[in-house]
Write a protein that holds these residues in place. Structure first.
Motif, mmCIF file in Angstrom:
data_model
loop_
_atom_site.group_PDB
_atom_site.id
_atom_site.type_symbol
_atom_site.label_atom_id
_atom_site.label_comp_id
_atom_site.label_asym_id
_atom_site.label_seq_id
_atom_site.Cartn_x
_atom_site.Cartn_y
_atom_site.Cartn_z
ATOM 1 N N ALA A 119 0.831 -1.205 0.000
ATOM 2 C CA ALA A 119 0.000 0.000 0.000
ATOM 3 C C ALA A 119 0.870 1.262 0.000
ATOM 4 O O ALA A 119 0.600 2.221 -0.731
ATOM 5 N N ARG A 120 1.942 1.242 0.795
ATOM 6 C CA ARG A 120 2.800 2.435 0.914
ATOM 7 C C ARG A 120 3.561 2.735 -0.355
ATOM 8 O O ARG A 120 3.688 3.883 -0.764
ATOM 9 N N ASN A 121 4.109 1.673 -0.954
ATOM 10 C CA ASN A 121 5.061 1.874 -2.043
ATOM 11 C C ASN A 121 4.458 1.753 -3.430
ATOM 12 O O ASN A 121 4.942 2.350 -4.375
ATOM 13 N N ARG A 122 3.435 0.934 -3.538
ATOM 14 C CA ARG A 122 2.939 0.634 -4.872
ATOM 15 C C ARG A 122 1.667 1.412 -5.216
ATOM 16 O O ARG A 122 1.405 1.668 -6.377
ATOM 17 N N PHE A 123 0.859 1.775 -4.208
ATOM 18 C CA PHE A 123 -0.366 2.517 -4.499
ATOM 19 C C PHE A 123 0.026 3.986 -4.648
ATOM 20 O O PHE A 123 0.330 4.667 -3.670
ATOM 21 N N GLY A 124 -0.006 4.466 -5.900
ATOM 22 C CA GLY A 124 0.645 5.727 -6.181
ATOM 23 C C GLY A 124 -0.247 6.953 -6.281
ATOM 24 O O GLY A 124 0.239 8.051 -6.504
ATOM 25 N N GLY A 125 -1.534 6.804 -6.131
ATOM 26 C CA GLY A 125 -2.413 7.957 -6.272
ATOM 27 C C GLY A 125 -2.984 8.080 -7.672
ATOM 28 O O GLY A 125 -2.547 7.376 -8.597
ATOM 29 N N GLN A 126 -3.984 8.962 -7.838
ATOM 30 C CA GLN A 126 -4.774 9.072 -9.073
ATOM 31 C C GLN A 126 -5.173 7.690 -9.557
ATOM 32 O O GLN A 126 -5.106 7.373 -10.741
ATOM 33 N N GLY A 127 -5.554 6.853 -8.569
ATOM 34 C CA GLY A 127 -5.803 5.452 -8.900
ATOM 35 C C GLY A 127 -7.144 4.966 -8.399
ATOM 36 O O GLY A 127 -7.804 5.603 -7.586
ATOM 37 N N LEU A 128 -7.522 3.814 -8.909
ATOM 38 C CA LEU A 128 -8.740 3.139 -8.473
ATOM 39 C C LEU A 128 -8.316 1.850 -7.798
ATOM 40 O O LEU A 128 -7.667 1.002 -8.418
ATOM 41 N N TYR A 129 -8.634 1.733 -6.519
ATOM 42 C CA TYR A 129 -8.169 0.596 -5.729
ATOM 43 C C TYR A 129 -9.371 -0.190 -5.217
ATOM 44 O O TYR A 129 -10.233 0.365 -4.532
ATOM 45 N N LEU A 130 -9.420 -1.459 -5.602
ATOM 46 C CA LEU A 130 -10.489 -2.343 -5.139
ATOM 47 C C LEU A 130 -9.872 -3.332 -4.157
ATOM 48 O O LEU A 130 -8.996 -4.116 -4.533
ATOM 49 N N LEU A 131 -10.292 -3.270 -2.898
ATOM 50 C CA LEU A 131 -9.627 -4.057 -1.864
ATOM 51 C C LEU A 131 -10.640 -4.953 -1.159
ATOM 52 O O LEU A 131 -11.662 -4.479 -0.666
ATOM 53 N N ASP A 132 -10.326 -6.237 -1.103
ATOM 54 C CA ASP A 132 -11.213 -7.181 -0.431
ATOM 55 C C ASP A 132 -10.595 -7.577 0.905
ATOM 56 O O ASP A 132 -9.567 -8.242 0.943
ATOM 57 N N GLU A 133 -11.193 -7.158 1.981
ATOM 58 C CA GLU A 133 -10.715 -7.404 3.341
ATOM 59 C C GLU A 133 -9.228 -7.063 3.517
ATOM 60 O O GLU A 133 -8.421 -7.920 3.878
ATOM 61 N N PRO A 134 -8.851 -5.807 3.282
ATOM 62 C CA PRO A 134 -7.442 -5.443 3.401
ATOM 63 C C PRO A 134 -6.938 -5.566 4.843
ATOM 64 O O PRO A 134 -5.738 -5.623 5.068
ATOM 65 N N GLU A 135 -7.850 -5.644 5.815
ATOM 66 C CA GLU A 135 -7.446 -5.735 7.221
ATOM 67 C C GLU A 135 -7.006 -7.138 7.602
ATOM 68 O O GLU A 135 -6.500 -7.342 8.715
ATOM 69 N N ALA A 136 -7.195 -8.106 6.673
ATOM 70 C CA ALA A 136 -7.044 -9.521 7.040
ATOM 71 C C ALA A 136 -5.785 -9.813 7.852
ATOM 72 O O ALA A 136 -5.828 -10.567 8.803
ATOM 73 N N ALA A 137 -4.645 -9.235 7.470
ATOM 74 C CA ALA A 137 -3.395 -9.599 8.145
ATOM 75 C C ALA A 137 -2.939 -8.536 9.139
ATOM 76 O O ALA A 137 -1.848 -8.636 9.692
ATOM 77 N N LEU A 138 -3.764 -7.510 9.347
ATOM 78 C CA LEU A 138 -3.253 -6.351 10.086
ATOM 79 C C LEU A 138 -3.702 -6.290 11.542
ATOM 80 O O LEU A 138 -4.880 -6.524 11.847
#
Ligand SMILES: Nc1ncnc2c1ncn2[C@@H]1O[C@H](COP(=O)(O)OP(=O)(O)O)[C@@H](O)[C@H]1O
Ligand SMILES: [Mg+2]
Length: 252
Positions: free
Chosen positions: A149-168
């Motif tokens: 999320a920090r390094n690869r999600f760069g902005g001006q983007g469309l992000y579809l996330l399924d249960e992103p909390e799973a490992a957090l």
């Protein structure tokens, strides 16, 4: 900014088990869903169809059904549903410059794919650099997801996330919320299926709650996830007594 994805609706009736899913039944009965915030959550019991819907949106928008960016072309097994063939998307006028579809179940495969592509020599910095420089397999699941999320999600983007909390951990979820804030400030749109009462509190988010009765737009305080977690933590013993009580009998 305008949204990249403004609306989804069904323009024909899917068949088989798809027709029975609460999410499909309520989309059939409605004019579709209008996205009114740049961050949207889908919440609901297991089996209501959240993953099926997120995946269908991802396939419709051209993502790899197994997760990743538009460029990912690996495929290990074709298990995605046909729902996307019945779904229509109303897009905004601007096209996203970045995107990612995170599927909780196949994050491992996406990490393997990044490692594999990283070994192919080509001009320019190694691909792994855009993921934080360390193989996602050499970090814990939670660490690797935050690195992504920090390094690869760069902005001006469309992000579809399924249960992103799973490992957090709870702290990790709060760190993820800071990434959400950064991405929104950088003109992104996020569409997220979640069970996390922490993520659901994100300021300004719109929440669609799926129940057998249909899809309702709710506040985080109205979600079953928030209410149940709150009553549980306020008095765990009371909930445990209730949970483990024999029929009509209080536990000692
Ligand atoms: N290939 C399939 N055949 C029949 N039922 C399926 C198939 N794939 C998924 N389902 C059913 O669809 C329902 C919705 O699944 P899913 O979208 O993963 O739910 P959620 O993400 O909301 O927990 C589940 O009850 C599941 O059993
Ligand atoms: Mg799911």
């Amino acid at each position: 900014m305008g949204r990249y994805l403004r609306q989804i609706r069904l323009d024909s009736q899917p068949e088989g088990y798809l027709a029975e899913l609460p999410v499909v039944r309520s989309l059939m009965a409605s004019q579709g869903l209008h996205f009114q915030s740049n961050i949207t959550f889908f919440v609901g019991e297991n089996g209501t169809g959240k993953s099926t819907l997120i995946e269908a949106m991802a396939v419709l928008l051209g993502f790899n059904p197994e997760g990743g960016t538009w460029n990912f072309s690996f495929s290990t097994c074709e298990s995605h549903s046909q729902l996307y063939q019945h779904l229509k998307a109303v897009r905004g006028t601007k096209r996203p410059k970045d995107g990612f579809f995170l599927r909780a179940e196949s994050f491992y495969n996406a990490a393997s794919y990044i490692d594999q592509v990283n070994k192919i020599p080509f001009r320019g910095p190694p691909l792994i650099d855009s993921y934080g420089g360390t193989s996602l397999h050499k970090q814990s699941h939670g660490e690797s997801f935050l690195a992504l999320a920090r390094n690869r999600f760069g902005g001006q983007g469309l992000y579809l996330l399924d249960e992103p909390e799973a490992a957090l951990s709870p702290t990790g979820q709060m760190a993820l919320m800071l990434e959400f804030q950064r991405l929104l400030e950088q003109d992104s749109q996020l569409i997220i299926a979640t069970h996390s009462p922490i993520l659901l509190t994100f300021p300004g988010a719109e929440i669609f709650q799926l129940t057998p009765e249909g899809i309702q737009r709710v506040s985080y305080q109205e979600t079953l996830h928030y209410q149940l977690t709150r009553s549980f933590l306020e008095n765990p013993q009371r909930m445990l007594n209730y949970l483990f009580a024999e029929d009509g009998e209080e536990q000692p």
